[in-house]
Each structure stands twice: as C-alpha cells, then as structure tokens.
Design an enzyme around this catalytic site. Structure first.
Site, PDB file in Angstrom:
ATOM      1  N   LYS A  27      -2.168 -15.302 -10.274  1.00 48.31           N
ATOM      2  CA  LYS A  27      -1.650 -14.430 -11.325  1.00 48.31           C
ATOM      3  C   LYS A  27      -2.711 -14.175 -12.395  1.00 48.31           C
ATOM      4  O   LYS A  27      -2.928 -13.030 -12.818  1.00 48.31           O
ATOM      5  CB  LYS A  27      -0.401 -15.067 -11.938  1.00 48.31           C
ATOM      6  CG  LYS A  27       0.478 -14.103 -12.714  1.00 48.31           C
ATOM      7  CD  LYS A  27       1.645 -14.798 -13.405  1.00 48.31           C
ATOM      8  CE  LYS A  27       2.583 -15.561 -12.487  1.00 48.31           C
ATOM      9  NZ  LYS A  27       3.433 -14.726 -11.626  1.00 48.31           N
ATOM     10  N   ARG A  97       3.619 -18.695 -18.045  1.00 48.80           N
ATOM     11  CA  ARG A  97       3.896 -18.737 -16.597  1.00 48.80           C
ATOM     12  C   ARG A  97       2.897 -19.653 -15.910  1.00 48.80           C
ATOM     13  O   ARG A  97       1.737 -19.715 -16.287  1.00 48.80           O
ATOM     14  CB  ARG A  97       3.739 -17.348 -15.976  1.00 48.80           C
ATOM     15  CG  ARG A  97       4.763 -16.327 -16.390  1.00 48.80           C
ATOM     16  CD  ARG A  97       4.477 -15.013 -15.660  1.00 48.80           C
ATOM     17  NE  ARG A  97       5.558 -14.065 -15.811  1.00 48.80           N
ATOM     18  CZ  ARG A  97       5.613 -13.100 -16.730  1.00 48.80           C
ATOM     19  NH1 ARG A  97       4.627 -12.970 -17.599  1.00 48.80           N
ATOM     20  NH2 ARG A  97       6.636 -12.277 -16.796  1.00 48.80           N
ATOM     21  N   GLY A 106       9.002 -24.442  -6.381  1.00 50.90           N
ATOM     22  CA  GLY A 106       9.203 -25.804  -6.842  1.00 50.90           C
ATOM     23  C   GLY A 106       8.531 -26.050  -8.172  1.00 50.90           C
ATOM     24  O   GLY A 106       8.812 -27.018  -8.858  1.00 50.90           O
ATOM     25  N   MET A 108       7.403 -24.911 -12.217  1.00 50.83           N
ATOM     26  CA  MET A 108       7.960 -24.144 -13.313  1.00 50.83           C
ATOM     27  C   MET A 108       7.494 -22.712 -13.203  1.00 50.83           C
ATOM     28  O   MET A 108       6.328 -22.456 -12.944  1.00 50.83           O
ATOM     29  CB  MET A 108       7.532 -24.707 -14.665  1.00 50.83           C
ATOM     30  CG  MET A 108       8.419 -24.194 -15.776  1.00 50.83           C
ATOM     31  SD  MET A 108       7.616 -24.241 -17.390  1.00 50.83           S
ATOM     32  CE  MET A 108       6.841 -22.634 -17.395  1.00 50.83           C
ATOM     33  N   ARG A 350       0.063  -4.001  -7.347  1.00 45.31           N
ATOM     34  CA  ARG A 350      -0.211  -4.699  -6.069  1.00 45.31           C
ATOM     35  C   ARG A 350      -0.118  -3.666  -4.969  1.00 45.31           C
ATOM     36  O   ARG A 350       0.451  -2.594  -5.166  1.00 45.31           O
ATOM     37  CB  ARG A 350       0.784  -5.826  -5.848  1.00 45.31           C
ATOM     38  CG  ARG A 350       2.206  -5.351  -5.938  1.00 45.31           C
ATOM     39  CD  ARG A 350       3.199  -6.503  -5.908  1.00 45.31           C
ATOM     40  NE  ARG A 350       4.505  -5.995  -6.337  1.00 45.31           N
ATOM     41  CZ  ARG A 350       5.550  -6.748  -6.623  1.00 45.31           C
ATOM     42  NH1 ARG A 350       5.471  -8.050  -6.557  1.00 45.31           N
ATOM     43  NH2 ARG A 350       6.693  -6.209  -6.978  1.00 45.31           N
ATOM     44  N   HIS A 466      16.823  -3.816  -4.362  1.00 42.94           N
ATOM     45  CA  HIS A 466      16.647  -4.923  -3.421  1.00 42.94           C
ATOM     46  C   HIS A 466      16.887  -4.480  -1.980  1.00 42.94           C
ATOM     47  O   HIS A 466      16.081  -4.715  -1.076  1.00 42.94           O
ATOM     48  CB  HIS A 466      17.604  -6.059  -3.794  1.00 42.94           C
ATOM     49  CG  HIS A 466      17.528  -7.238  -2.879  1.00 42.94           C
ATOM     50  ND1 HIS A 466      18.384  -7.394  -1.809  1.00 42.94           N
ATOM     51  CD2 HIS A 466      16.667  -8.282  -2.851  1.00 42.94           C
ATOM     52  CE1 HIS A 466      18.064  -8.516  -1.173  1.00 42.94           C
ATOM     53  NE2 HIS A 466      17.035  -9.075  -1.790  1.00 42.94           N
ATOM     54  N   SER A 776      -1.537 -16.520  34.968  1.00 44.98           N
ATOM     55  CA  SER A 776      -0.799 -15.837  33.915  1.00 44.98           C
ATOM     56  C   SER A 776      -0.043 -16.905  33.143  1.00 44.98           C
ATOM     57  O   SER A 776       0.769 -17.634  33.711  1.00 44.98           O
ATOM     58  CB  SER A 776       0.161 -14.817  34.525  1.00 44.98           C
ATOM     59  OG  SER A 776       0.867 -14.185  33.508  1.00 44.98           O
ATOM     60  N   CYS A 843       2.035 -13.696  29.919  1.00 45.35           N
ATOM     61  CA  CYS A 843       3.200 -12.849  30.168  1.00 45.35           C
ATOM     62  C   CYS A 843       4.445 -13.386  29.491  1.00 45.35           C
ATOM     63  O   CYS A 843       5.540 -12.943  29.764  1.00 45.35           O
ATOM     64  CB  CYS A 843       3.420 -12.659  31.660  1.00 45.35           C
ATOM     65  SG  CYS A 843       3.784 -14.185  32.533  1.00 45.35           S
ATOM     66  N   TYR A 863      -6.006 -10.060  29.440  1.00 47.41           N
ATOM     67  CA  TYR A 863      -4.938  -9.149  29.028  1.00 47.41           C
ATOM     68  C   TYR A 863      -3.748  -9.927  28.474  1.00 47.41           C
ATOM     69  O   TYR A 863      -3.608 -11.128  28.719  1.00 47.41           O
ATOM     70  CB  TYR A 863      -4.483  -8.271  30.207  1.00 47.41           C
ATOM     71  CG  TYR A 863      -3.785  -9.035  31.299  1.00 47.41           C
ATOM     72  CD1 TYR A 863      -2.405  -9.272  31.247  1.00 47.41           C
ATOM     73  CD2 TYR A 863      -4.485  -9.540  32.384  1.00 47.41           C
ATOM     74  CE1 TYR A 863      -1.770  -9.990  32.233  1.00 47.41           C
ATOM     75  CE2 TYR A 863      -3.858 -10.267  33.380  1.00 47.41           C
ATOM     76  CZ  TYR A 863      -2.495 -10.488  33.301  1.00 47.41           C
ATOM     77  OH  TYR A 863      -1.849 -11.220  34.269  1.00 47.41           O
TER      78      TYR A 863
END
Lengths: 886, 886
Positions: A27, A97, A106, A108, A350, A466, A776, A843, A863
């Site tokens: 940040k 922050r 987890g 602050m 961003r 949202h 494969s 595969c 492949y």
C-alpha cells in the site's frame, strides 16, 4: 547517517516509489508511486517495515528517533493540507492502515477519522457546516478504534446503537439526528470506561500512537502467525504503517466520490467510464444503495446528471489524470476518487478487472496504439478468462419474452431456475439443476451461491456493484441494478415490470450483454472466434512451443476441438462408446458370459460399431495424431445396480434375475478406483483388447487403403504399474495389428504407449519406456493415488481443506506441482533416459488449466490434451509459459 | 590353442568344478564338483554354454571340432563304464539334459535311456537278464524322445498305451508283460512314421545329436524367451548340455535306489537317515507307491530289512561318502544314489531341506562341532522358517483319542475339518474354516490345497514323499504314509484303524512331530523359545543393527511380543480399542451426533476406557518406546451396514431406523481407502484426536507421577499427505499434551510424528519432516496407493499376476523394492535432509517379512515393527542383513 524510518508522500513528491514494496509494503509503495507521477493524493507518510523488525528485536520498543520523524512528517501533512492535528478550529484527521509486502488477513486493517475528540469535532462542524456529519464521523471513529485498537468486542457498541434506534423507533442509521449521535457518543465513552477500566483516549497523539502500536502488534497475533506459517512468509518481513490525511466526499454538495475505469471494462471500448455520487462516501457507490450517476454521456442511457455537467472542472482534471495513468501503467486502470469542497483527490489506482472480451480488445487495441508489444498483449489476457468467450450466447433469431431490463454487468447468456439465496443456489446446483441467483443486492457472503449459479440478477447496484464486479471476475453472466423487478424473499418470488409473478424454480434467461431478463429458456448460438480474438490467437500460436490436443470420444467433439485449434486427440476414451444405447446390450452380454467363447461372440457384435467410431474420428482429424485408450473402467460400471434396473435388464436379456444379481455382486469392489480395471482387464481378458486393437487397425487400414489417408494410430494401454504388464499387452496388440495390416495388404504404422497414472509407473518409467513409444500422464488418477484421495469422496473435507488453505487449490483443478508434479517430472526424466525420443503428453483435466499447462511446458512435455472448449485456454497458457520464461 | 567345448567328468576326475556355473550351467558344475571330491558319479560330459552362443551366432551351426570332442569324450565314458555306445552286446545308454546358469522352465528337460534301438535292446536284455525291464526302458525312451526331441504330441503314444491296457484288460503299467511292451514298441514306431513322415531314428549317434540339437533349440523357444524376458536373463548366457551314462537300480535284486539325509531333516539329530528300495527306480521312492525300507536301524521302527543288513558293503561306502559330503559342503546334504549290480553311484547331492527345528539344531551343532562359524550358523536358518517354531504344539497333558499313526513328516500340530480334495480345502478355508487335507497321496496339483489347509494327512508315501517334502517347506504339519486309514474319495470319508468312519467336515487333529492322528480338537501349548533356539537368537541379536518392535493394540499382545524379543511398540492402533463391545455404543453415539457438543459428550465416555488401555500397554512395555496411531479408519466402519443390523442398533440406541440408515448412507464412500479417514478426520473433527491425545498423556503422566515410570509416548498422525495437515494437528496435539502435563504437574516428554503411507508424503518428506519428530512407513497403504491396487479387491487378478510372474511376488507380502521401496528410500533421504536425527521405522506387515527387513536395514531405518509372532523372524532377518552386507 541516521537510518530513515518514515517516508513522506504528498503534493507531487514522494520519498518512496512503486518499487519499494519490501520497505514500504504494498500500500505504501503504491501511494508513493501515485504521488510521484503527479496525481493529487491526500498527503501522508509510511512508517517502514524496518521499524516493525526493530520493534520486535528490541522487546517492543520503537527505535530511537522514530517519534521525532513522525512528528516532522505530521507537520508536513498539516502544512500541505492547511489543517492541524488536534486543532480545535481546523483539525487534521488521518487514517491509519497496515500494509505488508503481501496482503495478509488477520492483521489490523484500518482506523479512519483519527484525531477526533470532543474539541476537534467542533472544528469539523465549523469547517463542514454539518453537525450531523461531524458527530457521525466521531461515533464511527470511537467504534472502530475501540474494537481494532483497544480490543473491545465490536458487538457491545453496535448493540448500544441498535438500542438507540429502537428507542427512537427508526430502522436506519440515516434516520438518526446529530443530537442522537451526540447522545450515543457520550454513552460510548461511558461503556469504554466500564469495559476497559480507562477512558477513551481524547489526546490525538495518544490515539495515533495507539493505532500505530496496534498495527505492529497485529503482526504477531495468532491469525497472522498462522497465515504466515501456511504461506511461508517470514516473520522478518514485518509490516509498514500508513498514516494519511482524511478527505471527505460527504461534506456537502461541492463534495463527491466516485470510481471509474479508463476504458469500458465490459466491452473494452476506448471510452472513459465511471460512476459517482454527490455528497457521498466511497462505500456508498460500491454498496449499490443509491443508484450512481454517470461521469459522462459517452456510455449508457442514465437520465441522471453526469459529472461532466455537474462538476466540469473536476471532470476535466480527471480526464487528464486518466491519460497520465494509461501512459504510466500501460494498462486499463480502475480508479477511486473523492472531491472535497471542489478539490479532487485520487485515493487508489490499480489495473482494472475486465471481461474476457474487454481484455482481448484492450490488449489488441493497445498493440495498435503502440502502447504495448504483441508479447505483452498476450500476457494481458488471463487464459482462464477466455472461458467466457468460448461459450454460447443467445441465439439472435430466437424469440425473447423480455420481462425486465437492467445493467449489462457481465456478458454471456444463461438460463436457469430462479433461486433467492446463495445456499439454495448451491443446494439446487448440487442436485444437478441450473439456477439463476436473484438478489436485491449481493455481498461477500453470497460468493458460494454465485459460483454455483449460471447467472446473477440483482435489483439494485451499478456496473461497479459487488454483484457486477464479482460476476465479471468469475466469467458469469450478470444483470445488475434491474429496478424493474421487485424481489420478495419471504414469499420466495419476484414480480416483473408487468407485475407477473416468478416463483422459486421458474425458468428465466439472462443476457449479460444487453441487460435483458427473459421468461423461459432461450436457445443459444456458438461463439464467434474471429476478430480481435482471432488476431490474438495468431500471436499466441506464434509464441508457444507446447502442442495442444484434445480429449474427444466422438466425431462431433473432434470437430468442435479442431475448430478451437486442437492439433490432434490426446485421449479418446473407448469405453464411452460402450455406453451407447444400442451397444450396451452387447457389452453386457460380454460381461455376463461365463466363458471365453461367449465373450468372443459378444465382442464380435461390438467390433463393427467400434470400427465405425474410429473411422469417423480419423476422418474428422484428417491425419492429425489420435491416441486411443483401450478399455479402462471396471466391468461393473456397465451393469445396473439397483434391484429395479437389474430386474428390467434380466427380462430384456432373458436371464434369471438371481443369476444377474449374483454376477453384479461378484463384480462388486470395495475400492473400484484401485480394482480390476485398466490393463488388468487386458491381462485377464485379452480378447477385449484384441477386439479394440482390431477395430482401430481395421479403420486405419481401410482409410489408408481406400481414401489415401496418412495416419499413425497411437494405441494407449491404461493403468500400467509394472513394465511386464505392458510387455505382454504390447506384444498382443502388435500381433493383432500386424495381422490386420497383413489382411488389408497395408503397412500402417502405429505406436503403442501407456498412461502414466500410477505412482509406480512414474517411479519405474525407465523400465516402462523400454516397452512404450509414448507416455501420456493421466494426472486425474495420478492425483487420486498420490494423495490417496478419491475424487468421488473428497466432498466431505476437500472444500474445508481449500478454505483453510491446507491445499492451496483443489488438486483436481490445478496440478499439485510439488507432489504429483514431482512424479510427472520423474516420469519424463526416466522415460527420456531410456528412450530419448519418447513422445510425452498429459491427458488429465489439468491439461486445460493454465498453471498446470505452464508446468507442462517447463518440464518439456510435447503436448497437453484437454476438453475441446478449453483448447484455446491451453494454447494461450502455453504462450504465457514461453513469455514467463523469458 | 583351440577352444575347449566339452568337459569330462568320471572316476574321481572332472575337467570342470562347482565354480564354473557360467560355462557349464548349474547341473554340469555340480556333477563336476561331486566327481572331483571322489564320489562315484556315473561318467559323462558337459557341452559348454559357449557352444550354445556359437550355435546361434553361426546360424545354428555347431563350432568346428565339436563333433570330434564329443566323440572323444564318449569314448572315455565307454572305457570307464566298460560299455559301448550302440553296441549290440553291452550297450552304453546315456541321459541328455539341458542345464543353464539359472534353472529355466520352458526348456527341454531330460531324455533318458538314449542309445536304445532294436539291436542294443538285446544287449540290455543280455546284460540285465530281464527282458521286461529292457523293453520297458526302450518304450519309455521312444515316448520321451518322440515328444521332447521330435516334437510329437505326447498324448498320441500315451493313448496308444492306454488302448493296449484296455485290450489286455489291465489297470497298471506293471501288469503288462515283456511281450506287450515289444508289441507296443512296434506300434510306436509305426505311429512315429505316420505322424512325422520319417522313421524313428535307430542310429544312436543320430539320437544323440538330435537330443543335443533339441536342447540348444529349446533355448530359443517362445516359453524360454518369455521367461528370460520376465527375469531379465540375457539370451547370451546360453545353455549347456549334459550327457551322462545311465545306471539302473531296477536291473535285479543286486540293484537298488535310495535317498538319504546326512542328518535327520525333521529333528536335526546327527543321525544318518534315509530310505531305499531294492530293484527299483528313483522315482519309485519319491512317488510313495511302494513303502521304502530304512537304510539303518538308527531311526524309526520299520520292520522292513535295512540297507545296512541287506547291502552292508554298499551301506559302508555310503556312510563314508556321507562323511566326505558334510566335510566338503559343511552342511546337511540330501543325496540320491543308485546301486547297479552291487556298484554304488551317486546321482545327486544338495543342501537338504529341513524343518525349522532341524535347521536351528544343525546350525548350532555344527558350530559346536567346529564346522561353521556363528555367523554362518545364523545364515543357515531361513527367517521365514522360524514361523514353524513360534506356533503352539499339542498340550502334552491333554487327552488324545489317537485313531491312527503315520510318519511324523513335518512337525507342529493342527486341528481342522476333514476335506478330501485341494479345491475343497481352498473353498472351506475361504469360508473361514480350518481344514485338514486328507489324501491317499499328494501331487503338485494339490499345492494350493496344502497351502489352504492347517495340516496334511496321507495314507501312502514316506518321509521324502511329495506331501512330506512340500509340507516341511511350507512349515505345515504333516502325517504321511498313514497306512492305518482307508481313504474313500467317492464316499467322501475315511475309516481309522478301528474301522470308525470320519466324514467330510469331521474334526481331527494331527501331531506332525509324532505322526499321531486324533479324533476331535486337542488343545495346544505355547512353543519353547529356549535351548538351541535361544542360543541362536543370542548370536542373532549380537549381529543385527536394526531394532525390532511390534504391532500391538492390547496389553496381552504387548506381553507376547516382549517374550518374543520386541524392543518396543511400533504401531498401536487405537481404533481396535473402539471396536470392543462395551465401547462401540459410545463410539456410535459420537458418530451419530449432529453437533460438536454431542460428539464431546460421547467422547467423554470413551476417554477413561482409552486411558485404561494405554495404562495397561505402557506398564507392559516397561519404558520401551510405544508409538500410538490416532484414529485412522473412516467412521462408517464403526456403523452396521445391513438392514437387520441397523434396525437392531436403532432400537438399542433409541433412534429412528430411518435416521440411522440415512446417517449410514451419508457416510458411504465409493473408495473408502481413499476417503474421509486418517488425519482428515483429525482436521474435520479435532475433538476426536484431542480426546485421544489426552488419554495417552493422562496415562503417561499418571505412571510417571505415581509409579516412577520413564516413558516417552510417540503420538503418530496417520495418512498425512501435506505438511500443513501435520502442522495443524501437531499444534493441536501439543496444546492438549502440554495442558495435561500442566494439570498433573509433570514434564513428560513426548514425540509427535507421522505415518508415511501416501506417495505424496514420501515425495514431500523434506517438508513434512519440519513438523515430524519421527516417520513410520505404513507400507500396506503405501503399496495400495503406489500400485493403485486395493488389497480387498485384488483377488480377481493378483493370483494370476503372481502365477504369470508379472509381479515377482505378492507386493502385500514382500515389499516391492523397485517401486514402493523407491518411495521409502526417498522418504528417508528427504526426511534426514531436513532433520538428520529423525527416527525412522516401518510398521506395515512387510516389517516381518525377511526380504523386506533386509531392505529396511540397507536403507538405514532405525527399526521395523511387525506382529508379535513374527518378531523373532524379523530379528533373524535383521542379522542376515548385516551378514549379507559383509
């Protein structure tokens, strides 16, 4: 020279930069970068991660000099913003922050409005002229600070607020007056004193250092420690602390807040696109509670006044910033801004999330504009995102019974039964239903339901709500802000614009590209794979080394895959052919035969059908390689299991019910995944594989002889764990194949190889390669055996494992590189050691998952093979693999 | 110097020796060795393996000079034996046998009596004075040669013989006269002419080269090629050919044939022990058709005349040879001899098979006699053989209702239901019955039945009969040659010496050490582990490095294992405790609880019982290490599955039948082996593991506190595949353990470790070792997942895999070193890389299988753990591992 602990940013100058993430955290580095390219960022400073490290080294003491540096930087903010921290007349308020190198739950998170107390609140009233605003800000501060800094249970003050609303008999916070907030603040302070035994701190300096200490303290709380342990983040990294002056978009009608994208995130069109609200906070726009206004008239048909009309000077400044941003970051940006008393502040920029369509268009356009290279363009499109482009859209010629219209929030089309909650969506989907999740608005608690649904319809919220943002990220179709509908959760129904009722379970269709909602199911058409998409894929194919094949069992699938660019078939599962209605009887006859002769009679009925399948597939693939896997599943999969089904089959086959049941029971297995299947069937019933090899070779010989084809069938023996199995089955296959060539007078070459899908096969691949012309990797089964994890049974704990991050991802979706991948790598190395030119492919379903494709490139496979619809995704991922290596 | 192709042996001189296996093949080298130590071996020569190699290099041409060398060596034989090859008056007959470095099925085996034709047969008549004998030999030669050399279907001539017997109306070959054989020979020759288009070769030289060519040709036949491929034997090795003069023990009453052991193979006593028959062929002794006579009076109570009485000079020579043999080979020998006209010939000597008891006694005695060292003595006892010594024998004080007596052919005691065929034995055993296989005599077709039976009883045959030899090899108890009983297969019964009838299903008991057969079931007593056994095991323990622990779940098992020398518990399965009658209700209550509280209530009932278990086990182990595995099997294993059982349980638990059934169904898994079990239960229901850790620690703390114990419990988390699982569960375990220590005021140290039983655990063992203080390789499950092979379901193909040698052995019996072993090795290496002092052990059933124990020693494990009865086997194997390394 003294160590520098604090880095200032503001007014076009920053002591840090975007490259200093280790020192300033993510940040802090971003704020510095925005400031230094000339954006009007509210001034602030970052206390570096080194302070955190020192803090813990020295028994939670700050390094000497820190206090002075903070004071000096605070003074700089005050000067720049023309306000003073703790000043009763014109107080500076700040946010505090945390910000580590990597975002870390987890810890602050945020304290806003710090600096408020009984005195400074008066200054805010004076400055804003809005007593209610000021007291609301103050009570929010007390709530937030008491919880995250002082560690009080957040419910206590929240409950006090609810009680007040009950006393006032109002439903919403907005119904409370300045006097109510003032009363509440007094109450809050009393409660804090009672709960904690000391008063709520009134001294802004004490508040500030309290918050800073809380950020550093949270670095060592249990949740953060656990998170770091699970993600291998060293404790030495530490966290930074960001202190930034507050700006308010809700201080009056000369204030506003908004979000914008520098180009249209839905279509990719080069149109500056955004929404804002006058006299509002940022969260008001995102939450979708008020319908936002457009920033300009270039897009959409909103009747609300646009920012270019209401705040023309600010808009002009914003356009200028937009241009700076696209040049600087060379990508479409998603920005947040606030206008306080006519002054524009940038809060965030961003790279913007976008639909697949937009991603492709923006990437291709930016190449044309000379902003980025073709290689960069290829890297700009996330392979998984392509999925959105590869699925059908609504048939334009189909009739549409349009019942409502909303915002075209996420493109694509979907039909499904109406459900009204995320839990129901998930439940219905588990039962095999396709559903549309209908909500007034969505929140993070609805994510699992959005995943389960085909599409999302909301009554409220804009293009950046949202629902819209999350749906675009998921590649799900979404119609948002559809005010035409009235949702009634209680009655489990909604009414359309005509007042017609739609109940839970009714079928509707969404068109996420137009915002239309239709009754019933509307037919779809296949996607268009030309234009920008086609252009990008040409670049992709120029870059990649890895070939992309497909898993296909029918001529139809083969054709679809060819259209998507498949370069052959990596897995043709012959047992799928066994299940077809007219064949299953002959297959069952074979299984129920008690002796070899009976099995041979039944197999003679099956062989012409299998041959027909192979003719169709070979013709469709036009000489491209085709790998055919011989019968793999246990025989009991072809028999019925319930009493009713057994009775019906017995009647049909004219055998006794008891005998049939006994046979079914005799074939029962405790762990069929680890049972009598794959090449073990080939060893015990060689006549089955002989029949299949004969069908493959007859088809190939006929095409070569009569239609001038060029074809090299690849015969694949499944579930080999020991080279001797393969030695025996390869000898059998060659015997049958050579005899067929002789019969046709042809010389069709063929390869015999094996799946590597058991740990033992990978471990002994050097021996197995003696008998195999190709490998494969069957990573589905290899994942099951390596983890000891049955895909069918994992439902009871696998979601919890992914949620708790015990597994970083579902290992059946993304190849587990450290475990299963180690075996794949070992198989490659050992295989090549014995046979340097051995053909190597994969595969399992991982062959279409981008991170797995990149892994396959890295270890040098020839492949990958995946389902037809994922072929373009694998092609793009293969190109990414090359570019990421460079 | 010209290359030498042919190596002569005879009359005390041999050009080869026992060390020349590569050049002369196994058989040729042995014949040379026997000759050179002075044994009277019939003269012969070996054509070396180099000839075979040359033969194939030069397009199936013999190297120049071979014919001359063969002729010269043949002349030497003639001279030595006083006979002439092809001579009409006194013809030399020879055998021709193949002999590669390793014994190899699929190749031409043997042609006997070669050199016979219409003329030489007259010479044999003249020399033997027995026309019937001569013609019988001649017709046998034609049959054998037509089949193995000329490639004719063996059934054709056999059928012709059967037809003759029908015409003569006789049942046995012995009932045919010389004239009959003569007539048959004429018919055989006609048939050969018809079938092959050329006459049967009368020229002995042509016969000889035909047989030699057949041996070399068989080196490249399909079966031999396949066998070599499966066993990695290079084709370049080639085979040798052995040509040896024939001697006959059936040319009259001055002829005999016999077999003997230089010491008693049953008890190990130093007694020369053997059987012979006058005027008989070797196969007559082994087949058990005539009851043989003893060679001396030192043993047994046969009333038939002994060799020392009948042929005293030959017996004296044989005793002399016996002494030479034991000195030369320094081991007990199993010899075959033939006396032709009073002249003794040695046909074979090899290390004699013996019972475990004999093996131990002979090894210990030979150390005392100064013949071998202690280390050699330890190597002389096969670890697996010990099994015989470790199981109970009949209680000497129990009443025995002896109904018959036979030869004590293989020691031990067994009770079971009578069955009369191998198939029945197998079938009954599958149904959980213990059976005694009762046969007139046994043949190789009966092996599977002998495996399935507890013991074998035969009416005919001696101590060296098929039944006796095979039973000793298997460690099964066997009473052979029990003429007291009359077996009637048709009526499915036998009568004892008193005429009492025993039917299929009746219970009898055998004492293989006395030859007694008893009615009903006789109780048994535990084996004596002192004396010679104890002496040997002291040497064993001095030699070995690897520790041996036991898998034990109860105080009783712990005690048994301690008595067998276990040095701790490597695997204590806590779920076995859950199944006990009074606990299963509480366990079910826990499973059926819908919430955490319910589960905790049920667990509170279980904890005192678990604690009691651990107290008992810890006390019994007296401070030795104890590894306790937390709950492993899926929860549905504790619930009933049939409708009846569910109904009964529902009533008992006072829950609805429907609810219970639903719960059972909800716990159903498609592949329980790969399902919700092991540490996955610990993650989803942490309270279960918490309870178990608490029970372990409470028991340990109490003992330490109140009884002054010294104990370090090892807590083992099962089925870990990812280190994060272990990180979480270890943290939980430590929390509970530390809290328990605190409650008791103790400081009991404990270890937390994990099973390595999934391929992914071995592959990521470096990461897992960060959280594990010990690894225990659970090779049962590791074998299942590495092979993708469910032990419960493998019955349909695993026996075929072992039979066809696709797997060298059942991988659940002997650890698969190249696949599973690779993972174990990897787990060790990676584990030590992270934690150099990590404790490493194995607790799969392989821990008691000798070849696996040797592997565990090689890769440097600290201990193996196995079932109590296999502890001495593992100890011995661990000593072998050290000695084999030297």
């Amino acid at each position: 020279m003294a160590v520098k602990y604090v880095y200032f940013f503001g007014d076009g100058n920053a002591e840090g930069s975007g490259k200093m993430k280790n020192l300033l955290g993510g940040k802090g580095a971003n704020l510095a970068e925005m400031t230094s390219i000339g954006l009007p960022v509210p001034a602030g400073f970052t206390i570096s991660t080194e302070v955190c490290t020192e803090f813990y080294k020295n028994d939670r003491q700050y390094p000497a000099g820190l206090k002075d540096e903070v004071a000096a930087n605070l003074a700089k903010i005050e000067q720049m913003m023309g306000k003073k921290f703790g000043d009763a007349a014109n107080p500076l308020l700040v946010s505090v922050r945390s910000g580590a190198r990597a975002s870390m739950p987890g810890m602050m998170d945020t304290v806003l409005n710090l600096g408020l107390n009984d005195e400074t609140v008066q200054g805010v009233i004076a400055q804003s002229g809005d007593e209610r605003f000021a007291y609301d800000a103050y009570r929010r501060f007390i709530q937030m600070y008491s919880n995250v800094v002082l560690g009080m249970d957040g419910d206590i003050l929240e409950h006090q607020l609810e009680q007040l609303k009950e006393r006032r008999d109002v439903a919403n916070d907005t119904d409370l007056s300045a006097a109510d907030w003032k009363e509440l603040i007094a109450g809050f302070k009393e409660t804090v004193q009672q709960e904690l035994g000391h008063p709520f701190p009134m001294d802004p300096q004490e508040q500030l250092w309290g918050a800073v200490g809380a950020v550093f303290g949270s670095w060592m709380n249990q949740r953060a420690i656990t998170y770091r342990r699970l993600h291998s983040i060293p404790a030495e990294w530490g966290t930074a602390v960001n202190v930034q002056s507050m700006v308010f978009g809700n201080m009056g009608d000369d204030c506003a807040t908004g979000v914008a994208f520098t180009r249209d995130p839905s279509t990719g069109d080069k149109i500056f696109y955004g929404e804002f609200l006058v006299n509002a906070q940022g969260e008001d726009v995102v939450a979708g509670i008020r319908t936002p206004q457009p920033i300009n008239r270039d897009h959409g048909d909103s009747e609300l006044p646009a920012m270019e009309e209401v705040l023309p000077d600010c808009y002009a400044q914003l356009v200028e910033i937009k241009n700076i941003l696209e040049k600087h970051y060379r990508d479409m940006q998603d920005i947040e801004f606030t206008i306080e008393k006519h002054k524009l502040y940038m809060l965030q920029t961003r790279n913007g999330k976008r639909t697949a369509k937009a991603a492709v268009k923006i990437a291709v356009d930016m190449v044309d504009e000379g902003l980025i290279s073709k290689e960069e363009a290829v890297l700009r499109v996330e392979p998984n995102q392509l999925d959105q482009l590869l699925h059908p859209s609504l048939d334009p010629d189909a009739e549409r019974d349009v019942i409502a219209k909303g915002l075209p929030a996420s493109p694509g089309a979907a039909s499904g039964e109406v459900v009204f909650s995320a839990d129901e969506a998930e439940e219905f989907a588990k039962g095999g239903h396709k559903v549309i999740l209908v909500r007034v608005e969505t929140s993070p608690e609805d994510i699992h339901g959005m995943h389960a649904a085909q599409g999302i319809l909301t009554a409220r919220g804009g293009m950046t709500s949202h629902a819209a943002v999350v749906a675009r990220g998921m590649g799900k179709c979404c119609v948002a802000g559809c005010g035409d509908i009235k949702v009634d959760y209680k009655a489990q129904q909604f009414t359309d614009r005509a007042g017609k009722v739609f109940k839970k379970g009714d079928m509707i269709t969404l068109d996420g590209s137009t915002g239309e909602v239709m009754a019933g199911k509307v037919p779809t058409v296949d996607p268009e794979l030309t234009g920008d998409f086609g252009k990008l894929m040409v670049w992709v194919d120029d870059i990649r080394r890895l070939k992309v094949r497909t898993n296909a069992d029918t001529p139809h699938d083969s054709k679809v895959a060819r259209d998507f660019g498949a370069e052959g078939i990596g897995l043709c599962r012959t047992e799928h052919m066994f299940f077809e209605a007219e064949r299953i009887m002959a297959v069952r006859e074979m299984i129920l035969s008690e002796d070899l002769e009976g099995r041979k009679r039944a197999l003679a009925k099956i062989i012409p059908m299998q041959k027909g399948d192979f003719l169709g597939i070979f013709r469709e693939m036009k000489g491209l390689p085709v790998t055919i896997r011989l019968l793999d599943p246990p025989l009991h999969e072809f028999l019925p299991h319930t009493d009713e089904e057994i009775a019906a089959l017995a009647k049909e086959m004219n055998v006794s019910e008891g005998a049939l049941k006994q046979k079914v029971e005799s074939l029962h297995e405790f762990n069929p995944m680890l049972g009598h299947r794959g090449c073990r069937l080939g060893i015990t019933f060689p006549e089955i594989y002989d029949m299949q090899v004969q069908a493959i070779m007859e088809a190939a010989c006929e095409l070569v002889k009569n239609e001038g084809f060029d074809i090299v069938p690849e015969i694949m023996i499944p579930l080999v764990g020991e080279v001797k199995e393969l030695a025996i089955l390869r000898a059998n296959a060659c015997r049958v194949a050579d005899a067929t060539n002789e019969r046709y007078g042809t010389a069709v070459t063929y390869l015999v190889g094996t799946m590597i899908e058991l740990p033992r096969a990978a471990l002994t691949a050097d021996a197995i390669a003696e008998e195999a012309e190709f490998f494969s990797f069957g990573t589905n089964d290899l994942t099951q055996t390596t983890y000891g994890l049955s895909r069918d049974d994992a439902g009871k704990f696998l979601p919890m494992y992914v949620e708790q991050e015990i597994y970083p991802e579902d290992p059946f979706v993304a190849l587990d590189q450290s475990g299963v991948g180690q075996l794949v790598q070992m198989g490659c190395d050992k295989g090549r050691q014995t046979r340097p030119d051995i053909k190597l492919g994969i595969c399992g379903e991982h062959g279409g998952e981008p991170s797995s494709v990149i892994f396959c490139h890295k270890i040098g496979l020839d492949y990958v093979s995946c389902s037809p619809f994922r072929v373009p995704i694998a092609r793009l991922a293969a190109a990414h693999a090359v570019l990421l290596e460079q």
